[in-house]
Design a protein around this motif. Structure first.
Motif, PDB file in Angstrom:
ATOM      1  N   PHE A 421      -0.372  -4.204   1.607  1.00  0.00           N
ATOM      2  CA  PHE A 421       0.857  -4.297   2.035  1.00  0.00           C
ATOM      3  C   PHE A 421       2.012  -4.241   0.912  1.00  0.00           C
ATOM      4  CE2 PHE A 421       4.231  -7.502   1.716  1.00  0.00           C
ATOM      5  CZ  PHE A 421       4.985  -7.354   2.865  1.00  0.00           C
ATOM      6  N   LEU A 422       1.894  -4.393  -0.294  1.00  0.00           N
ATOM      7  CA  LEU A 422       2.861  -3.956  -1.388  1.00  0.00           C
ATOM      8  C   LEU A 422       3.032  -2.543  -1.415  1.00  0.00           C
ATOM      9  CD1 LEU A 422       1.955  -6.503  -3.814  1.00  0.00           C
ATOM     10  CD2 LEU A 422       3.940  -6.839  -2.472  1.00  0.00           C
ATOM     11  N   LYS A 423       2.128  -1.781  -1.165  1.00  0.00           N
ATOM     12  CA  LYS A 423       1.770  -0.397  -1.429  1.00  0.00           C
ATOM     13  C   LYS A 423       2.858   0.087  -0.176  1.00  0.00           C
ATOM     14  CE  LYS A 423      -2.502   0.315  -3.643  1.00  0.00           C
ATOM     15  NZ  LYS A 423      -4.125   0.253  -3.344  1.00  0.00           N
ATOM     16  N   LYS A 424       2.631  -0.224   0.823  1.00  0.00           N
ATOM     17  CA  LYS A 424       3.355  -0.191   2.134  1.00  0.00           C
ATOM     18  C   LYS A 424       4.925  -0.311   1.861  1.00  0.00           C
ATOM     19  CE  LYS A 424      -0.467   0.191   5.258  1.00  0.00           C
ATOM     20  NZ  LYS A 424      -0.779  -0.300   6.507  1.00  0.00           N
ATOM     21  N   LYS A 425       5.154  -1.430   1.507  1.00  0.00           N
ATOM     22  CA  LYS A 425       6.494  -2.086   1.417  1.00  0.00           C
ATOM     23  C   LYS A 425       7.287  -1.318   0.139  1.00  0.00           C
ATOM     24  CE  LYS A 425       9.074  -6.366   0.551  1.00  0.00           C
ATOM     25  NZ  LYS A 425      10.056  -6.249   1.803  1.00  0.00           N
ATOM     26  N   TYR A 426       6.748  -1.159  -0.959  1.00  0.00           N
ATOM     27  CA  TYR A 426       7.576  -0.510  -2.077  1.00  0.00           C
ATOM     28  C   TYR A 426       7.081   0.676  -2.413  1.00  0.00           C
ATOM     29  CZ  TYR A 426       8.598  -5.588  -3.131  1.00  0.00           C
ATOM     30  OH  TYR A 426       9.100  -6.913  -3.181  1.00  0.00           O
ATOM     31  N   GLY A 427       6.153   1.202  -2.114  1.00  0.00           N
ATOM     32  CA  GLY A 427       5.693   2.601  -2.307  1.00  0.00           C
ATOM     33  C   GLY A 427       4.411   2.643  -3.285  1.00  0.00           C
ATOM     34  N   SER A 428       4.328   1.633  -3.936  1.00  0.00           N
ATOM     35  CA  SER A 428       3.145   1.716  -4.894  1.00  0.00           C
ATOM     36  C   SER A 428       3.161   0.090  -5.665  1.00  0.00           C
ATOM     37  CB  SER A 428       3.293   2.661  -6.219  1.00  0.00           C
ATOM     38  OG  SER A 428       4.573   2.250  -7.021  1.00  0.00           O
ATOM     39  N   LEU A 429       2.031  -0.211  -6.136  1.00  0.00           N
ATOM     40  CA  LEU A 429       1.959  -1.444  -7.041  1.00  0.00           C
ATOM     41  C   LEU A 429       2.896  -1.583  -8.141  1.00  0.00           C
ATOM     42  CD1 LEU A 429      -1.755  -2.478  -6.850  1.00  0.00           C
ATOM     43  CD2 LEU A 429       0.018  -3.337  -5.246  1.00  0.00           C
ATOM     44  N   GLU A 430       3.037  -0.358  -8.609  1.00  0.00           N
ATOM     45  CA  GLU A 430       3.893  -0.566 -10.049  1.00  0.00           C
ATOM     46  C   GLU A 430       5.307  -0.708  -9.492  1.00  0.00           C
ATOM     47  OE1 GLU A 430       5.032  -0.436 -13.723  1.00  0.00           O
ATOM     48  OE2 GLU A 430       3.059  -0.205 -13.097  1.00  0.00           O
ATOM     49  N   LYS A 431       5.766  -0.024  -8.508  1.00  0.00           N
ATOM     50  CA  LYS A 431       7.261  -0.287  -7.978  1.00  0.00           C
ATOM     51  C   LYS A 431       7.513  -1.639  -7.632  1.00  0.00           C
ATOM     52  CE  LYS A 431       8.256   4.356  -6.681  1.00  0.00           C
ATOM     53  NZ  LYS A 431       8.594   5.211  -5.384  1.00  0.00           N
ATOM     54  N   ALA A 432       6.530  -2.368  -7.198  1.00  0.00           N
ATOM     55  CA  ALA A 432       6.529  -3.800  -7.018  1.00  0.00           C
ATOM     56  C   ALA A 432       6.601  -4.791  -7.963  1.00  0.00           C
ATOM     57  CB  ALA A 432       5.269  -4.342  -6.244  1.00  0.00           C
ATOM     58  N   ARG A 433       5.800  -4.371  -9.115  1.00  0.00           N
ATOM     59  CA  ARG A 433       6.172  -4.942 -10.372  1.00  0.00           C
ATOM     60  C   ARG A 433       7.437  -4.875 -10.931  1.00  0.00           C
ATOM     61  NH1 ARG A 433       1.376  -3.548 -14.543  1.00  0.00           N
ATOM     62  NH2 ARG A 433       2.540  -5.400 -15.800  1.00  0.00           N
ATOM     63  N   GLU A 434       7.957  -3.455 -10.870  1.00  0.00           N
ATOM     64  CA  GLU A 434       9.315  -3.287 -11.069  1.00  0.00           C
ATOM     65  C   GLU A 434      10.344  -4.271 -10.356  1.00  0.00           C
ATOM     66  OE1 GLU A 434      10.012   0.646 -10.880  1.00  0.00           O
ATOM     67  OE2 GLU A 434       8.647   1.282 -12.559  1.00  0.00           O
ATOM     68  N   SER A 435      10.016  -4.436  -9.172  1.00  0.00           N
ATOM     69  CA  SER A 435      11.233  -5.193  -8.249  1.00  0.00           C
ATOM     70  C   SER A 435      10.989  -6.687  -8.648  1.00  0.00           C
ATOM     71  CB  SER A 435      10.863  -4.785  -6.997  1.00  0.00           C
ATOM     72  OG  SER A 435      11.500  -5.974  -6.112  1.00  0.00           O
ATOM     73  N   TRP A 436       9.634  -6.937  -9.166  1.00  0.00           N
ATOM     74  CA  TRP A 436       9.418  -8.500  -9.422  1.00  0.00           C
ATOM     75  C   TRP A 436       9.795  -8.522 -10.817  1.00  0.00           C
ATOM     76  CZ3 TRP A 436       4.035  -8.794  -7.121  1.00  0.00           C
ATOM     77  CH2 TRP A 436       4.075  -8.707  -5.844  1.00  0.00           C
ATOM     78  N   GLN A 437      10.270  -7.643 -11.722  1.00  0.00           N
ATOM     79  CA  GLN A 437      10.562  -7.767 -12.962  1.00  0.00           C
ATOM     80  C   GLN A 437       9.568  -8.505 -13.988  1.00  0.00           C
ATOM     81  OE1 GLN A 437      14.720  -8.930 -13.947  1.00  0.00           O
ATOM     82  NE2 GLN A 437      14.898  -8.977 -11.540  1.00  0.00           N
ATOM     83  N   ASN A 438       8.242  -8.122 -13.505  1.00  0.00           N
ATOM     84  CA  ASN A 438       6.787  -8.466 -14.101  1.00  0.00           C
ATOM     85  C   ASN A 438       6.915 -10.071 -14.108  1.00  0.00           C
ATOM     86  OD1 ASN A 438       5.802  -6.210 -14.985  1.00  0.00           O
ATOM     87  ND2 ASN A 438       7.519  -5.924 -16.555  1.00  0.00           N
TER      88      ASN A 438
END
Length: 910
Positions: A421-438
């Motif tokens: 789900f996160l890959k589709k929403k953000y483009g990648s897991l790394e971008k999800a982590r960036e959005s969540w500020q770790n």
């Protein structure tokens, strides 16, 4: 407790107080007044009810294996030698021991022989701290001079030792324990339910279904349920119509299978209910799910399946539609033989939404239920229009607390889905982590394995936001998790609808679920949105009174604590206060004024009137009752009591015949899906504790809505919600015209319902239904449009409805229905206090739960109806049959006046 006066025992208590002689011949020492103490603090043991403890406090300790045992030391000065008995009031926990002076060994208390045991937890919880009781340790020989008594809290034997003491007593005379009260103190008197002559015995005769009954609502039902085809949604999607397009409303109840009843008995029971206005029954439980060790997950309990078939056929014969409870996760036990991905527990809560093997079994159970031929009708349930609605499942949600119990391999499976789900929403897991500020999580992230963790269910609540909301990345991560879980449930509901329709051929309407979330204000809209994959939205909702005690989940017993609650004084707690997604019918699959609440008679009337106003078409009275009147006093989940089932007829007429007008919505809120994921506060919450002045953080306000709304808006009219829409379209009535907080009064948008919550009176005042409920004696005479009521009962429900469909002023046959209060014979309580909803409040402790029969308080009321045609009054028995009791009707000025007999539940004026 007595001590020989010459002995004159004197206690030197803590803080070096001067010794004082007891006024009475006993010595009473408070536990909290120890001269010395060695304690290990414990928050749970500290959380006690001061109103159940002598002196309002106690002394306690919880020692783990390597910690010192908790001790408390007390000093007694004895001027003259003598022999005394030693008593102690304590919650012994793992044990209790006492050492006199420097004796070699302390004396262990026989903790299994306590007397007068009562819960002392602040909220009445019977398990921790345990119940306080008096224990007799025997005699002690006291020489003249100073003596030391040292108490060991938790005893000497257990590895983890815990316990507490309220007080102890020394005496040489007889002693009768009386809770926290000293022998020279007056304790509260026990209160019986009724004084002699105040009530009558409720001993109903078996209903023979005699066709000569004066009151029989069977005619409202179809000859057989579904004779006009399958139940469908109305053109606007907000209500139900029969197969021929005619609008239909339901008066509903529920019951578990009754294997002790044969088919003929169940059909008689169905006719019994139809006579009282019921035309919808929610049937079943988890019984068709395999329970045996070694079973396959696709197996079915054949006997249980037959019971459901029998129940559907029986209800159908009386014109009663059915809905079946197929699955209740918290009552299912996963068997190892099923091969389900290990969730770290035997409880499958949440698994059905994503675990493949669980879904395989789930579909197999539905296939057996809906495609096997019913031997009692010759039809499969899929092709039987007597089954009105298919309930997919009961009380399971990924937005509920149970979500955080998913662990083990099942959690890993869910985390993989989250990663996708996160890959589709953000483009990648790394971008999800960036959005969540770790920002971290409750179940740890394993980014190297591609496995994001989850926040705890608590993190999605208001409390979680208050503590963590300002942490960088918290809100973004919480929003992503909320969206993922809601979309996963929506996907499951969509797939089940396709399976039921396309593979099983079911033509019924579909209801996804009926549960609440861990925080109704924050995430209930996301929950409801997940149900919009189906036709009907639902939520289980109860008037749940404060009730604590051993087995309080299903029993009402001596020793339990409870408090009575009337919705006439607390209308924000009404279980009809729900938001209805626009374009979907709404039902309350479970509703109940839960016993032992005294004010049950208000329930049917308030449900009928409020659901009619709000356009809610089904509210199922929850519990077991298909067999007739309840036959025990201890079972908690029942609706077939004198003051609930007994109030069905008038309520069913109001609900089903539209005797109360449905008004325009009071509120239509439009919400963006992003606002649901971000858990933005709605302008109005279903939470009974919703405070528009406090719970408004992160709220979406528009130019037309400048503040959160008063929760009393639910009493004004329907509250609708539209998802995936522009908040600027939100519409709100001028609530100030209907809500008067100063005088504690609410009027419905139609003007036909008025709630005077200051006096505790609820009024219905339409041309075809006029009623009052609440604390009528104090409120004084009630003047409705065509009916005047004077009631001397402290509390009562009185309804007047026509039986011929005409306005009351013109009717030739009018039903007067009365409900007072009832209790089992011998019911006795003791007034006390406990912490309820965070505040020390008045309540009761049950001394005796009583026995059958129930006793019903005498009716003391006079009614006057503005209809001079009503010249005859007929008192009916509980089966709607005319009795021989003469009832005088006085006519004056075109009005008929009747003094209601003491045993009135039904009376007909004609």
């Amino acid at each position: 407790m007595r001590v020989f006066r010459p002995l004159a025992l004197v206690c030197a208590l803590a803080c070096g107080n001067a010794a004082s002689r007891a006024a009475e011949p006993f010595v009473w020492v408070e536990g909290e007044q120890a001269a010395k103490r060695q304690l290990v603090d414990n928050a749970g043991l500290n959380d006690v009810n001061p109103d159940e403890l002598s002196g309002g406090s106690w002394i306690c300790s919880f020692s783990h294996e390597k910690e010192l045992t908790g001790t408390a030391e007390y000093v007694v000065d004895v001027p003259q030698a003598g022999t005394c008995y030693l008593w102690v009031r304590a919650a012994a926990g793992t044990g209790l021991a006492c050492r006199l002076d420097d004796a070699k060994d302390p004396v262990e208390v026989a903790i299994d022989k306590g007397k007068d045991a009562i819960p002392i937890a602040a909220d009445g919880n019977p398990f921790y701290p345990p119940r306080a009781a008096w224990y007799e340790l025997g005699t002690v020989e006291l020489t003249q001079g100073r003596h030391t008594l040292t108490w060991y809290l938790g005893g000497m034997k257990a590895k983890d030792r815990w316990g507490g003491m309220d007080c102890f007593v020394l005496t040489t005379g007889a002693f009768r324990p009386n809770g926290k009260y000293k022998p020279d103190e007056k304790s509260p008197e026990a209160i019986p339910a009724f004084t002699p002559g105040q009530a009558w015995d409720f001993v109903p005769q078996a209903d023979t279904l005699d066709p000569s009954a004066v009151l029989d609502l069977r005619y409202l039902n179809e000859k057989v349920a579904g004779e006009h085809g399958f139940i469908r949604l109305s053109p606007d999607g907000n209500s139900f119509v029969r197969g021929d397009g005619q609008p239909i409303r339901f008066w509903a109840a529920s019951s578990s299978p009754r294997p002790e009843m044969d088919f003929a008995a169940q059909k008689r029971a169905a006719q019994f209910l139809a006579k009282r206005g019921v035309n919808f029954m929610r049937l079943g439980d988890n019984s068709i799910i395999p329970k045996a060790e070694g079973s396959e997950i696709t197996d079915v309990n054949e006997k249980a399946l037959d019971e459901i078939f029998k129940g559907v056929a029986a209800m159908k014969s009386a014109g009663i539609y059915s809905m079946i409870i197929p699955y209740w996760a918290c009552q299912v036990k996963i068997q190892k033989s099923w091969g389900v991905t290990d969730p770290g527990t035997t409880n499958p809560e949440g698994l059905v939404f994503f675990e493949p093997t669980m879904q395989k079994g789930f579909k197999a159970w539905f296939k057996a239920l809906y495609t096997r031929k019913n031997p009692y009708t010759g039809l499969t349930l899929a092709e039987d229009p007597a089954v009105a609605i298919i309930e997919v499942q009961n009380e399971d949600s990924l937005l509920w607390w149970g979500f955080s119990n998913i662990k083990g391999d099942a959690q890993i499976l869910l985390r993989r889905l989250f990663a996708d789900f996160l890959k589709k929403k953000y483009g990648s897991l790394e971008k999800a982590r960036e959005s969540w500020q770790n920002h971290g999580s409750w179940s740890p992230d394993e980014w190297d394995k591609g496995l994001p963790g989850f926040m705890h269910a608590w993190d999605l609540t208001r409390d979680g936001r208050a503590k963590k909301g300002k942490t960088p990345g918290f809100e973004q991560r919480a929003a992503a998790q909320t969206e993922f879980l809601a979309r996963l449930m929506h996907k499951f509901n969509s797939e089940m609808a396709a399976y039921l329709r396309d593979e099983l051929g079911c033509k019924q309407l579909i209801n996804a679920n009926n549960w609440r979330t861990s925080d109704v204000t924050m995430t209930q809209d996301a929950e409801y949105w997940s149900y919009t994959a189906n036709d009907v939205i639902g939520r289980n909702f109860y008037v749940a009174v404060y009730h604590k005690g051993v087995n309080d989940g299903w029993r009402i017993d001596a020793g339990h604590y409870y408090a009575d609650v009337s919705m006439t004084r607390n209308p924000v707690g009404l279980p009809i206060n729900v938001k209805q997604p626009l374009g979907r019918a709404f039902l309350l699959p479970e509703i109940l004024w839960v016993p032992p609440d005294l004010y049950q008679s208000e329930g049917p009337l308030m449900v009928a009137a409020q659901t009619a106003l709000a356009g809610i078409d089904i509210a199922c009275w929850s519990g077991s009752g298909i067999g007739g009147w309840m036959d025990n006093t201890w079972f908690k989940w029942v609706w077939n009591s004198p003051m609930t089932l007994g109030q069905f007829p008038a309520a069913a007429l109001i609900s089903r015949q539209g005797l109360v007008e449905a008004g325009k919505p009071a509120v239509v809120e439009h919400r963006r899906l992003e606002d649901l994921w971000e858990r933005k506060t709605p302008i109005l919450s279903e939470e009974s504790g919703w405070d528009p002045n406090r719970d408004t953080g992160n709220i979406t306000l528009t130019s037309s809505v400048k503040a959160a709304l008063d929760p009393l808006a639910f009493l004004v009219g329907a509250v609708r919600v539209v998802y995936d829409s522009d908040p600027a379209k939100t519409e709100v009535a001028d609530l100030a015209k209907y809500i008067d907080r100063k005088n504690k009064m609410v009027r419905s948008i139609t003007g036909q319902i008025e709630t005077d919550y200051g006096k505790g009176v609820y009024r219905v005042n339409s041309p075809t239904a006029q009623a009052v409920v609440g604390f009528l004696r104090d409120a004084g005479p009630q003047h409705l449009a065509d009916v005047d009521i004077t009631c001397r009962n402290a509390y009562a429900t009185i309804a007047v409805v026509p039986l011929d469909g005409k306005p009351i002023r013109q009717s030739g046959k009018v039903l007067v229905q009365v409900g007072t209060v009832c209790r089992p014979t011998g019911w006795t309580v003791l007034p006390t206090r406990a912490r309820i909803s965070g505040k020390q409040s008045d309540c009761f402790r049950i001394l005796s739960g009583g026995k059958m029969p129930f006793q019903v308080e005498n009716t003391e009321a006079t009614i006057t109806v503005a209809n001079g045609r009503l010249t005859q009054a007929i008192l009916l028995d509980i089966n709607g049959m005319a009795t021989q009791t003469p009832v005088e009707v006085k006519l004056s000025g075109g009005k008929a006046t009747v003094v209601l007999p003491a045993n009135t539940i039904y009376l007909v004026l004609q």
